[in-house]
Motif scaffolding. Structure first.
Motif, PDB file in Angstrom:
ATOM      1  N   THR A 208      -8.986   7.997  -0.837  1.00  0.00           N
ATOM      2  CA  THR A 208      -7.897   8.257   0.108  1.00  0.00           C
ATOM      3  C   THR A 208      -6.553   7.939  -0.522  1.00  0.00           C
ATOM      4  OG1 THR A 208      -9.354   7.717   1.969  1.00  0.00           O
ATOM      5  CG2 THR A 208      -6.991   7.702   2.393  1.00  0.00           C
ATOM      6  N   THR A 209      -6.483   6.840  -1.272  1.00  0.00           N
ATOM      7  CA  THR A 209      -5.232   6.476  -1.938  1.00  0.00           C
ATOM      8  C   THR A 209      -4.852   7.517  -2.976  1.00  0.00           C
ATOM      9  OG1 THR A 209      -5.677   4.115  -1.618  1.00  0.00           O
ATOM     10  CG2 THR A 209      -4.109   4.712  -3.341  1.00  0.00           C
ATOM     11  N   LEU A 210      -5.836   8.021  -3.709  1.00  0.00           N
ATOM     12  CA  LEU A 210      -5.568   9.055  -4.709  1.00  0.00           C
ATOM     13  C   LEU A 210      -5.009  10.311  -4.048  1.00  0.00           C
ATOM     14  CD1 LEU A 210      -6.077   9.130  -7.842  1.00  0.00           C
ATOM     15  CD2 LEU A 210      -7.981  10.650  -7.333  1.00  0.00           C
ATOM     16  N   ALA A 211      -5.543  10.653  -2.887  1.00  0.00           N
ATOM     17  CA  ALA A 211      -5.054  11.832  -2.159  1.00  0.00           C
ATOM     18  C   ALA A 211      -3.599  11.636  -1.726  1.00  0.00           C
ATOM     19  CB  ALA A 211      -5.936  12.089  -0.947  1.00  0.00           C
ATOM     20  N   LYS A 212      -3.243  10.417  -1.317  1.00  0.00           N
ATOM     21  CA  LYS A 212      -1.858  10.142  -0.918  1.00  0.00           C
ATOM     22  C   LYS A 212      -0.912  10.283  -2.106  1.00  0.00           C
ATOM     23  CE  LYS A 212      -3.204   6.890   2.739  1.00  0.00           C
ATOM     24  NZ  LYS A 212      -3.174   5.483   3.188  1.00  0.00           N
ATOM     25  N   ILE A 213      -1.354   9.765  -3.267  1.00  0.00           N
ATOM     26  CA  ILE A 213      -0.535   9.898  -4.476  1.00  0.00           C
ATOM     27  C   ILE A 213      -0.374  11.369  -4.847  1.00  0.00           C
ATOM     28  CG2 ILE A 213      -0.426   9.381  -6.948  1.00  0.00           C
ATOM     29  CD1 ILE A 213      -1.915   6.772  -6.343  1.00  0.00           C
ATOM     30  N   ALA A 214      -1.464  12.116  -4.758  1.00  0.00           N
ATOM     31  CA  ALA A 214      -1.426  13.545  -5.084  1.00  0.00           C
ATOM     32  C   ALA A 214      -0.451  14.292  -4.176  1.00  0.00           C
ATOM     33  CB  ALA A 214      -2.824  14.144  -4.966  1.00  0.00           C
ATOM     34  N   ALA A 215      -0.502  13.995  -2.876  1.00  0.00           N
ATOM     35  CA  ALA A 215       0.390  14.663  -1.930  1.00  0.00           C
ATOM     36  C   ALA A 215       1.846  14.358  -2.255  1.00  0.00           C
ATOM     37  CB  ALA A 215       0.059  14.210  -0.507  1.00  0.00           C
ATOM     38  N   GLU A 216       2.133  13.109  -2.609  1.00  0.00           N
ATOM     39  CA  GLU A 216       3.512  12.748  -2.971  1.00  0.00           C
ATOM     40  C   GLU A 216       3.972  13.525  -4.204  1.00  0.00           C
ATOM     41  OE1 GLU A 216       6.161   8.891  -4.452  1.00  0.00           O
ATOM     42  OE2 GLU A 216       4.008   8.701  -4.163  1.00  0.00           O
ATOM     43  N   CYS A 217       3.089  13.641  -5.215  1.00  0.00           N
ATOM     44  CA  CYS A 217       3.452  14.333  -6.451  1.00  0.00           C
ATOM     45  C   CYS A 217       3.659  15.833  -6.242  1.00  0.00           C
ATOM     46  CB  CYS A 217       2.380  14.093  -7.514  1.00  0.00           C
ATOM     47  SG  CYS A 217       2.253  12.382  -8.057  1.00  0.00           S
TER      48      CYS A 217
END
Length: 386
Positions: A208-217
Motif C-alpha cells: 500500500t505504501t509503494l502504491a502511494k509513492i507511485a501515485a505521488e510520482c
C-alpha cells in the motif's frame, strides 16, 4: 548573563575550565554524569557535564576590599543532595551590597531548586520544563535523549531570565529536537536513483505504501514509472499491486530470480523510476533477508526504504533494522501513525541508527494518507502543534 556548558573528566577539571573562561564570579547551574565514545555500546568514557553562568553586569559593580580574587563557587554534596555554596566579599557601598546580596540569594534559591535531586529521580525543573519532560515521557522518548533535550532547554531558561511562556518553551523544544537530527537526511524520493526498493516484515503495509509513492510520482511529478514485485509468496500481494498498476496505467513485472530482475531492469531501461515491492516475511528469519540478495541486484542504481509499523514495539523495530542492515538501508518509512498515540520510537530510532525518514503514513487511502518527513515533524507531533 553568560551561560556555557563544559564537559570534563572530573568536577575539579570542570571547575578549572570555568575559572579560566568565566572567572571566579561564575555559578554552577546544573551538573550531571555523561558518557561518550565507545564501540557498540561498550568502553564508554564517563565525564561530568556542567552548566555554568556568570552575570557580567553584577561583576562590574563588585569592588573587593582586598586584591585577592574571589574563589569559585564549590559544589558540596550534603545528605545525598547537591547544594550550591556561594562565597562573596563585602562591598564598599551599602546600597550596592544590598542589591548584590538580594540578587545572589534569589539566584541561589533557583539553583538549589534545579540542582537538588528527588530520591535519585533526577533534577527538579521549572513548571514549564516539567511539562516538556512529561510530553517526552508520554511519547516514550529514551531517557538519555530526554536528558540532553532538557539540558538544552535549561540553558535557554536561564538565558531568558528564568521567565518564559509555555509557547516559548514549546518553540525551544521543537528547535532542540530539530537540532539533534539536523545532520541526518530526511525527505521523500529525490529522483537521483532510478530504483526504489521497499523492504520490511510482514503486515507493515509495504505494498500500500509503494502504491502511494507511485501515485505521488506519476500524478505530482509526471514520472514515467514501472513496478517490479518479488513478492511471489502471496498471490494476493501480486494481484493487489496489479490493481494499482492498472489504475495508474503503469507496467509491472514479477521476478523470481536475479536473472528475472535483470531482464525486468532491461525492459524498463527507458523509464524514469522503477518501484520494487518485496515479500513480507518473519523478520527473525535471517534467511529471508539473504533471499532478497538472490532476487534483487543491490549493485544497481538503487535506494532502499525500510518500512516499520508504529504499532510495533521499539525493541522489535530495532531488531528488524539490525536484520535488514546486511543490505544498505537509506531511510525509514513509518506506517500506521493513525493507530497509535505514541511517536517517540521514530525519534529514538532515527538518533540511534543515524537514519532519516522518507515518509509517514496515517491511513489506507491511496494516494492520500502519506506525509513527507521533515526534521521538525516529530517534535510538532509530540507537542501537538501544526
Amino acid at each position: 548573563m553568560k551561560v556555557k556548558k563544559y564537559t570534563a573528566s572530573s568536577m575539579a577539571e570542570a571547575m578549572k575550565q570555568i575559572r579560566v573562561e568565566l572567572g571566579s564570579d561564575a555559578v554552577i547551574l546544573n551538573s550531571r554524569e555523561v558518557q561518550s565514545g565507545g564501540f557498540l555500546g561498550l568502553f564508554k568514557k564517563r565525564n561530568i557535564e556542567v552548566i555554568a553562568a556568570v552575570d557580567h553586569g553584577a561583576a562590574i559593580l563588585q569592588k573587593p576590599m582586598t586584591k585577592q580574587k574571589l574563589p569559585i563557587h564549590e559544589v558540596n554534596r550534603i545528605d545525598h543532595r547537591e547544594k550550591l555554596v556561594i562565597d562573596h566579599t563585602t562591598y564598599e557601598k551599602q546600597s550596592q551590597n544590598d542589591k548584590l546580596k538580594a540578587e545572589l540569594k534569589d539566584l541561589k534559591e533557583k539553583l538549589l531548586t534545579m540542582s537538588n535531586t528527588n530520591s535519585g529521580q533526577g533534577p527538579h525543573y521549572p513548571d514549564q520544563l516539567k511539562l516538556m519532560q512529561q510530553l517526552l515521557m508520554n511519547h516514550e522518548i529514551e531517557e538519555a535523549i530526554q536528558s540532553s533535550l532538557l539540558t538544552s532547554l535549561l540553558e535557554k531558561w536561564y538565558v531568558s531570565g528564568a521567565n518564559a511562556s509555555i509557547d516559548e518553551v514549546h518553540s525551544w523544544l521543537i528547535k532542540a529536537m530539530k537540532d539533534h537530527i539536523s545532520t541526518i537526511p530526511f525527505g521523500g524520493i529525490s529522483f537521483k536513483k532510478k530504483y526504489i526498493n521497499v523492504v520490511g516484515p510482514t503486515g507493515v503495509g509495504k505494498t500500500t505504501t509503494l502504491a502511494k509513492i507511485a501515485a505521488e510520482c506519476v500524478i505530482n511529478h509526471k514520472k514515467k514509472l514501472a513496478f517490479i514485485t518479488t513478492d511471489t509468496y502471496r498471490i494476493a500481494a501480486i494481484e493487489q499491486l496489479k490493481t494499482y498498476a492498472k489504475i495508474l496505467n503503469v507496467p509491472m513485472e514479477v521476478c523470481y530470480t536475479i536473472d528475472d530482475f535483470k531482464k525486468a531492469a532491461e525492459t524498463f531501461r527507458d523509464y524514469d523510476l522503477v518501484l520494487i515491492d518485496t515479500a513480507g516475511r518473519n523478520f527473525r528469519n535471517q534467511q529471508y533477508v539473504e533471499d532478497l540478495k538472490n532476487v534483487i541486484d543491490f549493485d544497481h542504481d538503487i535506494e532502499t526504504f525500510l518500512v516499520l509499523s508504529l504499532t510495533s514495539k521499539q525493541r522489535d523495530m530495532e531488531e528488524i533494522y539490525k536484520q535488514f542492515s546486511i543490505i544498505n538501508i537509506d531511510k525509514f518509512i513509518f506506517t500506521k501513525a493513525d493507530e497509535t498515540s505514541s511517536y517517540g520510537a521514530m525519534y529514538n530510532l532515527i538518533i540511534k541508527f543515524n537514519k532519516g525518514a522518507a515518509y509517514m503514513t496515517n491511513g489506507q487511502n491511496v494516494p492520500d494518507d502519506m506525509i513527507e518527513f521533515k526534521p521538525d515533524f516529530i517534535a510538532k507531533m509530540i507537542i501537538g502543534v501544526e
